[in-house]
Write a protein that holds these residues in place. Structure first.
Motif, short mmCIF file in Angstrom:
data_model
loop_
_atom_site.label_atom_id
_atom_site.label_comp_id
_atom_site.label_asym_id
_atom_site.label_seq_id
_atom_site.Cartn_x
_atom_site.Cartn_y
_atom_site.Cartn_z
N ASN A 111 -42.89 -20.76 -36.40
CA ASN A 111 -44.09 -19.98 -36.64
C ASN A 111 -44.80 -19.70 -35.33
N SER A 112 -44.21 -19.57 -34.45
CA SER A 112 -45.06 -19.73 -32.82
C SER A 112 -44.08 -18.71 -32.08
N TYR A 113 -44.79 -17.82 -31.30
CA TYR A 113 -44.39 -16.88 -30.06
C TYR A 113 -43.94 -17.93 -28.83
N GLN A 114 -42.58 -17.84 -28.69
CA GLN A 114 -42.22 -18.54 -27.34
C GLN A 114 -41.95 -17.65 -26.23
N MET A 115 -42.68 -17.67 -25.28
CA MET A 115 -42.33 -16.93 -24.08
C MET A 115 -41.99 -17.74 -22.72
N THR A 116 -40.71 -17.28 -22.14
CA THR A 116 -40.35 -18.13 -20.93
C THR A 116 -40.41 -17.09 -19.75
N ILE A 117 -40.81 -17.39 -18.85
CA ILE A 117 -40.71 -16.47 -17.63
C ILE A 117 -40.09 -17.17 -16.30
N SER A 118 -39.20 -16.72 -15.87
CA SER A 118 -38.36 -17.51 -14.69
C SER A 118 -38.15 -16.68 -13.63
N ASP A 119 -38.26 -17.08 -12.38
CA ASP A 119 -37.82 -16.07 -11.16
C ASP A 119 -37.06 -16.93 -10.44
N ASN A 120 -36.59 -16.01 -9.47
CA ASN A 120 -35.26 -16.58 -8.39
C ASN A 120 -36.12 -17.10 -7.03
N GLY A 121 -37.34 -17.41 -7.03
CA GLY A 121 -38.30 -17.49 -5.74
C GLY A 121 -37.66 -18.83 -5.15
N VAL A 122 -38.57 -19.24 -4.06
CA VAL A 122 -38.56 -20.42 -3.27
C VAL A 122 -38.89 -21.75 -4.21
N GLY A 123 -39.59 -21.62 -5.45
CA GLY A 123 -39.88 -22.89 -6.14
C GLY A 123 -40.53 -23.67 -5.44
N GLY A 124 -40.37 -24.94 -5.88
CA GLY A 124 -41.08 -26.28 -5.30
C GLY A 124 -41.63 -27.12 -6.42
N GLU A 125 -41.53 -28.35 -6.33
CA GLU A 125 -41.83 -29.34 -7.14
C GLU A 125 -43.16 -29.70 -7.17
N ALA A 126 -43.60 -29.51 -5.71
CA ALA A 126 -45.32 -30.09 -5.43
C ALA A 126 -45.84 -28.59 -5.57
N PHE A 127 -46.82 -28.30 -6.67
CA PHE A 127 -47.78 -27.00 -6.59
C PHE A 127 -48.98 -27.22 -7.33
N VAL A 128 -49.99 -26.41 -7.02
CA VAL A 128 -51.25 -26.45 -7.45
C VAL A 128 -51.55 -25.19 -8.03
N LEU A 129 -52.04 -25.47 -9.11
CA LEU A 129 -52.47 -24.21 -10.21
C LEU A 129 -53.77 -23.72 -9.47
N GLY A 130 -53.59 -22.30 -9.20
CA GLY A 130 -54.76 -21.48 -8.68
C GLY A 130 -55.49 -21.15 -9.89
N THR A 131 -56.62 -20.02 -9.60
CA THR A 131 -57.44 -19.55 -10.49
C THR A 131 -56.64 -18.91 -11.46
N GLY A 132 -56.01 -18.17 -11.05
CA GLY A 132 -55.12 -17.19 -12.12
C GLY A 132 -54.31 -18.23 -13.22
N LEU A 133 -53.55 -18.91 -12.73
CA LEU A 133 -53.04 -19.69 -13.71
C LEU A 133 -53.50 -20.56 -14.48
N THR A 134 -54.73 -21.27 -13.90
CA THR A 134 -55.84 -21.87 -14.67
C THR A 134 -56.34 -21.00 -15.65
N ASN A 135 -56.77 -19.83 -15.48
CA ASN A 135 -57.29 -19.11 -16.66
C ASN A 135 -56.26 -18.82 -17.60
N MET A 136 -55.43 -18.34 -17.14
CA MET A 136 -54.14 -18.11 -18.05
C MET A 136 -53.96 -19.36 -19.01
N LYS A 137 -53.77 -20.48 -18.53
CA LYS A 137 -53.53 -22.04 -19.25
C LYS A 137 -54.80 -21.98 -20.38
N ASN A 138 -56.00 -21.93 -19.73
CA ASN A 138 -57.23 -22.13 -20.73
C ASN A 138 -57.19 -21.02 -21.86
N ARG A 139 -56.98 -19.96 -21.57
CA ARG A 139 -56.99 -18.72 -22.63
C ARG A 139 -55.89 -18.98 -23.42
#
Length: 457
Positions: A399-427
């Motif tokens: 009973n939920s929508y599940q969306m997964t987005i993956s890319d083949n970029g450089v990645g990295g385990e240590a990352f900080v959420l910027g304004t865009g990702l934070t707004n997306m998460k809050n929404r």
């Protein structure tokens, strides 16, 4: 009778009058809520008319007092104003009593008791906040015993009214729960007083008339005390309601301000998500066109034209965000995604692989949130991940929508959420959803989104 016989009541009366007059003149002089003209007016009338003018001053200026600093919901100035009215009533009734009993054998004792009772009445109010707990509890008992004894000696309506005045002053000074004890105590004393009168009545006295008078006195006591007690209780309730309404108004103003801030943040997020994505793709298209301008001018012009289109689309998105259009009806979700993927591939070269579960129905508000999330993910994959390919999977799950987005970029385990990702998460979380981020060095970046489906009417 000489003047000396009245001294026990005259001396404390005059001293208290003068002292209270000086006290309220000083109170008025240091009242910062009044201008100089009003101060002089109040001081003049207090000096001329004493307690009546002081009571009017207290009632008139109580609106300047903070109700939150009051005791049991009633501000101290109003309590003092009522106290002054009771003091004036006591003085008038005392004069009536001593003039009526002028030939009585108990006259001297009556005057002495009235003077002591009057002094206790004043001291109980003036020293109320300075007395030790023992005196707080015993002072009303002493006052009540004394005035009931005065009523026993006088046995007329004036002495009964003096009893009522003292009981009213106790209710005025003390908390309601505590004053109930003294009210009952006063009633019991009046019953004892009535029983003694019946017991010592001589035979020629009309006993039926005496009993009728006692019943009337008790009834008057009950009605008066109940009315005064109820009035104070109602005033406390009214002040509590006023304070509650004031608190609600403050909270309403805060919520309104928070709503304005939330709306500004929402529009900021809208501009960042939509315009940021378009401008990023436009910038990449311009860079690509600049690099191949000398080798392939025609293809470079195509890149520049595409960049111009992206800038125009950005302006459109800005106008849309300013109008605060939140939930557009995006019915053709698949078409929107395909159009977005084609535009991204043409302008940036990023390949998008889209898989959507067949037959899945997404509500318009969720379509808007998911598309904004996809745009933000594309922007981050190009800007930070240096990705060349992006996989998008949308399906239903419990009973939920599940969306997964993956890319083949450089990645990295240590990352900080910027304004865009934070707004997306809050929404997403504001709609009851969840958002998770995962990155591995040289293995790309993955975002998982889960949104409750809701119901389509």
């Amino acid at each position: 009778m000489t003047v000396n016989d009245y001294m026990p009541i005259i001396i404390p009366g005059v001293l208290m009058q003068v002292s209270m007059q000086a006290m309220y003149i000083r109170h008025c002089w240091y009242n910062d809520n009044l201008d100089q003209k009003k101060k002089w007016i109040y001081i003049f009338f207090i000096a001329l008319f004493n307690l009546p003018a002081a009571a009017i001053y207290l009632f008139a200026t109580r609106k300047h007092i903070d109700q939150r600093q009051s005791i049991e919901g009633i501000d101290s100035q109003f309590v003092e104003g009522i106290f002054l009215c009771l003091v004036m009533a006591y003085e008038v009734l005392s004069l009536r009593v001593v003039t009526d009993r002028i030939e009585d054998g108990y006259f001297t004792l009556m005057v002495l008791l009235l003077g002591i009772s009057f002094t206790l009445l004043i001291l109980n109010r003036i020293l109320f906040n300075k007395m030790k707990p023992l005196f707080h509890s015993t002072m009303p008992i002493i006052q009540t015993v004394m005035v009931v004894f005065i009523h026993f000696l006088g046995n007329n309506i004036n002495t009964l009214l003096i009893v009522l005045v003292v009981i009213a002053s106790i209710i005025n000074n003390y908390w309601l729960k505590k004053s109930k004890v003294y009210i009952i105590f006063g009633f019991v004393l009046l019953l004892v007083d009535s029983g003694i009168k019946i017991g010592i009545a001589k035979q020629p006295v009309d006993v039926d008339r005496l009993i009728g008078s006692i019943y009337v006195n008790l009834l008057v006591y009950v009605l008066f005390v109940a009315a005064f007690y109820t009035l104070k209780k109602q005033m406390i309730t009214n002040n509590i309601l006023e304070n509650t309404l004031e608190d609600l108004k403050i909270q309403s103003d805060k919520l309104e301000e928070m709503s304005r801030i939330a709306e500004r943040n929402r529009i900021t997020g809208e501009i960042h998500d939509s315009v940021g994505h378009l401008l990023t793709t436009a910038a990449i298209a311009i860079e690509a066109g600049t690099m191949i301008m000398n080798k392939d001018p025609e293809k470079a012009n195509q890149k520049f034209e595409l960049a111009k289109k992206q800038v125009r689309d950005s302006l459109t998105q800005i106008r849309s965000s300013i109008k605060a259009i939140r939930d557009e009806n995006i019915e053709d979700f698949d078409g929107q995604l395909n159009e977005l993927a084609d535009a991204v591939t043409k302008s940036t070269g990023l390949k998008m692989n889209i898989i959507i579960e067949e037959g899945i129905l997404i509500l318009p508000i969720h379509q808007k949130v998911l598309i904004d999330a996809i745009k933000e993910c594309i922007t981050n994959s190009l800007k930070h991940g240096e990705a060349t390919e992006l996989d998008l999977l949308i399906q239903s799950y419990k009973n939920s929508y599940q969306m997964t987005i993956s890319d083949n970029g450089v990645g990295g385990e240590a990352f900080v959420l910027g304004t865009g990702l934070t707004n997306m998460k809050n929404r997403i979380e504001s709609l009851g959803g969840q958002c998770h981020f995962e990155g591995k060095q040289l293995e790309g970046f993955t975002i998982s989104i889960l949104l409750p489906m809701g119901r389509r009417e």
